[in-house]
Scaffold this motif. Structure first.
Motif, PDB file in Angstrom:
ATOM      1  N   ALA A 138      51.158  -2.307  44.636  1.00 23.93           N
ATOM      2  CA  ALA A 138      50.641  -3.704  44.155  1.00 23.93           C
ATOM      3  C   ALA A 138      49.907  -3.646  42.886  1.00 23.93           C
ATOM      4  O   ALA A 138      50.072  -4.362  42.011  1.00 23.93           O
ATOM      5  CB  ALA A 138      49.956  -4.448  45.299  1.00 23.93           C
ATOM      6  N   PHE A 139      48.968  -2.737  42.687  1.00 24.74           N
ATOM      7  CA  PHE A 139      48.148  -2.427  41.603  1.00 24.74           C
ATOM      8  C   PHE A 139      49.130  -2.072  40.420  1.00 24.74           C
ATOM      9  O   PHE A 139      48.795  -2.749  39.218  1.00 24.74           O
ATOM     10  CB  PHE A 139      47.123  -1.594  41.701  1.00 24.74           C
ATOM     11  CG  PHE A 139      46.265  -1.082  40.435  1.00 24.74           C
ATOM     12  CD1 PHE A 139      45.393  -2.210  40.160  1.00 24.74           C
ATOM     13  CD2 PHE A 139      46.690  -0.036  39.632  1.00 24.74           C
ATOM     14  CE1 PHE A 139      44.555  -1.901  39.113  1.00 24.74           C
ATOM     15  CE2 PHE A 139      45.728   0.021  38.603  1.00 24.74           C
ATOM     16  CZ  PHE A 139      44.835  -0.823  37.983  1.00 24.74           C
ATOM     17  N   ASN A 140      50.140  -1.382  40.691  1.00 30.41           N
ATOM     18  CA  ASN A 140      50.959  -0.823  39.692  1.00 30.41           C
ATOM     19  C   ASN A 140      51.625  -1.975  38.965  1.00 30.41           C
ATOM     20  O   ASN A 140      51.948  -2.174  37.798  1.00 30.41           O
ATOM     21  CB  ASN A 140      51.807   0.164  39.943  1.00 30.41           C
ATOM     22  CG  ASN A 140      51.018   1.593  40.154  1.00 30.41           C
ATOM     23  OD1 ASN A 140      49.963   1.973  39.500  1.00 30.41           O
ATOM     24  ND2 ASN A 140      51.714   2.476  40.869  1.00 30.41           N
ATOM     25  N   ARG A 141      52.264  -2.877  40.018  1.00 26.96           N
ATOM     26  CA  ARG A 141      52.890  -3.894  39.402  1.00 26.96           C
ATOM     27  C   ARG A 141      52.050  -4.889  38.657  1.00 26.96           C
ATOM     28  O   ARG A 141      52.661  -5.497  37.707  1.00 26.96           O
ATOM     29  CB  ARG A 141      53.694  -4.685  40.774  1.00 26.96           C
ATOM     30  CG  ARG A 141      54.803  -4.016  41.310  1.00 26.96           C
ATOM     31  CD  ARG A 141      55.615  -4.879  42.318  1.00 26.96           C
ATOM     32  NE  ARG A 141      54.699  -5.160  43.557  1.00 26.96           N
ATOM     33  CZ  ARG A 141      54.550  -4.435  44.486  1.00 26.96           C
ATOM     34  NH1 ARG A 141      54.878  -3.240  44.649  1.00 26.96           N
ATOM     35  NH2 ARG A 141      53.711  -4.865  45.368  1.00 26.96           N
ATOM     36  N   PHE A 142      51.200  -5.383  39.166  1.00 24.39           N
ATOM     37  CA  PHE A 142      49.938  -6.209  38.567  1.00 24.39           C
ATOM     38  C   PHE A 142      49.704  -5.767  37.156  1.00 24.39           C
ATOM     39  O   PHE A 142      49.670  -6.494  36.244  1.00 24.39           O
ATOM     40  CB  PHE A 142      48.700  -6.276  39.531  1.00 24.39           C
ATOM     41  CG  PHE A 142      47.454  -6.908  38.809  1.00 24.39           C
ATOM     42  CD1 PHE A 142      47.481  -8.046  38.453  1.00 24.39           C
ATOM     43  CD2 PHE A 142      46.631  -6.080  38.066  1.00 24.39           C
ATOM     44  CE1 PHE A 142      46.485  -8.834  37.780  1.00 24.39           C
ATOM     45  CE2 PHE A 142      45.581  -6.493  37.523  1.00 24.39           C
ATOM     46  CZ  PHE A 142      45.474  -8.034  37.269  1.00 24.39           C
ATOM     47  N   TYR A 143      49.554  -4.412  37.268  1.00 25.15           N
ATOM     48  CA  TYR A 143      49.030  -4.047  35.762  1.00 25.15           C
ATOM     49  C   TYR A 143      50.078  -3.777  34.608  1.00 25.15           C
ATOM     50  O   TYR A 143      49.850  -4.153  33.329  1.00 25.15           O
ATOM     51  CB  TYR A 143      48.296  -2.445  35.792  1.00 25.15           C
ATOM     52  CG  TYR A 143      47.467  -2.031  34.779  1.00 25.15           C
ATOM     53  CD1 TYR A 143      46.333  -2.987  34.093  1.00 25.15           C
ATOM     54  CD2 TYR A 143      47.847  -1.106  34.005  1.00 25.15           C
ATOM     55  CE1 TYR A 143      45.833  -2.586  33.128  1.00 25.15           C
ATOM     56  CE2 TYR A 143      47.147  -0.707  32.941  1.00 25.15           C
ATOM     57  CZ  TYR A 143      45.888  -1.363  32.279  1.00 25.15           C
ATOM     58  OH  TYR A 143      45.488  -1.011  31.244  1.00 25.15           O
ATOM     59  N   THR A 144      51.248  -3.269  35.154  1.00 25.02           N
ATOM     60  CA  THR A 144      52.353  -3.292  34.152  1.00 25.02           C
ATOM     61  C   THR A 144      52.768  -4.582  33.699  1.00 25.02           C
ATOM     62  O   THR A 144      53.091  -4.832  32.583  1.00 25.02           O
ATOM     63  CB  THR A 144      53.717  -2.468  34.656  1.00 25.02           C
ATOM     64  OG1 THR A 144      53.783  -3.309  36.215  1.00 25.02           O
ATOM     65  CG2 THR A 144      53.128  -1.083  34.873  1.00 25.02           C
ATOM     66  N   ASN A 145      52.679  -5.704  34.411  1.00 23.53           N
ATOM     67  CA  ASN A 145      52.926  -6.972  34.063  1.00 23.53           C
ATOM     68  C   ASN A 145      51.838  -7.591  33.179  1.00 23.53           C
ATOM     69  O   ASN A 145      52.031  -8.362  32.345  1.00 23.53           O
ATOM     70  CB  ASN A 145      52.980  -7.987  35.324  1.00 23.53           C
ATOM     71  CG  ASN A 145      54.360  -7.845  36.158  1.00 23.53           C
ATOM     72  OD1 ASN A 145      55.451  -7.439  35.664  1.00 23.53           O
ATOM     73  ND2 ASN A 145      54.173  -8.188  37.565  1.00 23.53           N
ATOM     74  N   LEU A 146      50.447  -7.369  33.518  1.00 21.84           N
ATOM     75  CA  LEU A 146      49.666  -7.669  32.806  1.00 21.84           C
ATOM     76  C   LEU A 146      49.498  -7.224  31.262  1.00 21.84           C
ATOM     77  O   LEU A 146      49.157  -7.827  30.418  1.00 21.84           O
ATOM     78  CB  LEU A 146      48.232  -7.170  33.351  1.00 21.84           C
ATOM     79  CG  LEU A 146      46.915  -7.718  32.755  1.00 21.84           C
ATOM     80  CD1 LEU A 146      46.659  -9.009  32.843  1.00 21.84           C
ATOM     81  CD2 LEU A 146      45.666  -6.982  33.159  1.00 21.84           C
ATOM     82  N   ILE A 147      49.989  -5.924  30.914  1.00 19.49           N
ATOM     83  CA  ILE A 147      49.911  -5.489  29.669  1.00 19.49           C
ATOM     84  C   ILE A 147      51.494  -5.535  29.087  1.00 19.49           C
ATOM     85  O   ILE A 147      51.436  -4.952  27.902  1.00 19.49           O
ATOM     86  CB  ILE A 147      49.414  -3.890  29.576  1.00 19.49           C
ATOM     87  CG1 ILE A 147      50.282  -3.159  30.504  1.00 19.49           C
ATOM     88  CG2 ILE A 147      47.990  -3.815  30.236  1.00 19.49           C
ATOM     89  CD1 ILE A 147      50.056  -1.604  30.407  1.00 19.49           C
ATOM     90  N   GLY A 148      52.276  -6.103  29.695  1.00 19.55           N
ATOM     91  CA  GLY A 148      53.382  -6.390  29.267  1.00 19.55           C
ATOM     92  C   GLY A 148      54.257  -4.813  29.113  1.00 19.55           C
ATOM     93  O   GLY A 148      55.233  -5.027  28.109  1.00 19.55           O
TER      94      GLY A 148
END
Length: 311
Positions: free
Chosen positions: A8-18
């Motif tokens: 979940a953190f990986n999905r959140f962070y990859t979306n956050l930084i584009g």
């Protein structure tokens, strides 16, 4: 549950930084992987395909196609390695370095924009949490550091202050230098920060496991056509990996590449390890004399390297 939280953190962070649409994020025609390869080439003085595969864990076929694209775009040149003709040394062209610098600048702007949304009082906690993640995962797969783990890069915010602090602390601990030396280093660094020509002068920071472990500086000397090497330093716990050799090599290669005729430096004979590095790179002792500086008796030495000879 732990696996789900990490995913979940990986999905959140990859979306956050584009990360999934990196080229649009930076307004550039290069993917995240392509931009990372350009970053490595811009910050490593000597690189070949095997180095890149090992550092970035890339498939050899994919990397070969990526490098062919860069060569077609005029971003890189490939020549036989000086040490092993079976390997190809990869260097950025002027256009390649400009592209890497542009991508780096836009990446910094993107991170700065992201950070601007975080309240100032929360930023130290954010950075500490990121450092914890990196250290925990690094410890989980810990192996002895290797020469190829060292990254040479340009200084970021706070790095020039680190150069002053570590020079002062290490030389006080190892050679008994007083605060006069810290004052000298602070002036050298301040002069560079306030007024330097980026085409003719540079600072390199050696990074290992996400932390700075060494530095060196190339600046214009008072003598016409001469560059001066200054402030070579390697942290004690990072010695033995050839970091000093890499830093001096980057400095010499840069000076030769931008057209200096010679490189000079001043040191003291108590710095025996540094002197051996200078000798390996072809520096020749041209003068020495005793003096008392930084609260101790020393023997100062001037060294010179002819940059127009065989490189």
């Amino acid at each position: 549950m732990t696996i789900q939280e990490i995913r979940a953190f990986n999905r959140f962070y990859t979306n956050l930084i584009g990360a999934l649409d990196y080229s649009r994020q930076l307004h550039a025609p290069y993917t995240l992987t392509e931009s990372r390869v350009l970053y490595e080439l811009a910050h490593s003085p000597r690189t070949d395909a095997a180095d890149l595969r090992g550092e970035l864990c890339l498939d050899s076929g994919y990397l070969s196609r990526l490098l062919a694209k860069f060569e077609k775009d005029g971003l890189i040149e490939r020549v036989p390695s000086e040490k092993d003709t079976r390997r190809r040394r990869i260097t950025l062209t002027d256009r390649g370095r400009e592209t890497a610098d542009l991508l780096n600048e836009r990446s910094r702007e993107a991170v700065g924009s992201l950070l601007s949304t975080v309240p100032p009082e929360a930023r130290p906690r954010l950075v500490e949490a990121m450092r914890d993640i990196r250290e925990i995962l690094s410890d989980a797969s810990r192996r002895p550091p290797r020469r190829e783990d060292v990254l040479l890069r340009e200084p970021g915010p706070g790095d020039l202050g680190w150069v002053v602090q570590r020079n002062a602390a290490l030389y006080a601990s190892e050679y008994g230098f007083n605060t006069d030396y810290e004052g000298l280093v602070a002036r050298i660094v301040a002069d560079f920060a306030e007024d330097h020509d980026p085409h003719l002068e540079r600072v390199w920071i050696a990074e290992l496991d996400g932390r700075p472990v060494g530095c060196v500086m190339c600046v214009r000397d008072e003598a016409p056509g001469a560059a001066r090497l200054r402030l070579l330093l390697v942290e004690p716990d990072a010695r033995g990996l050839g970091i000093g050799d890499q830093l001096v090599g980057a400095c010499v290669e840069f000076a030769r590449g931008v057209g200096y005729r010679e490189m000079v430096l001043w040191t003291n004979d108590v710095l025996s390890a540094a002197r051996r590095i200078y000798q390996r790179h072809g520096f020749v002792l041209v003068d020495e004399k005793p003096h008392r500086s930084f609260g101790t008796d020393l023997n100062g030495q001037d060294w010179r390297l002819d940059l127009q000879g065989v490189g």
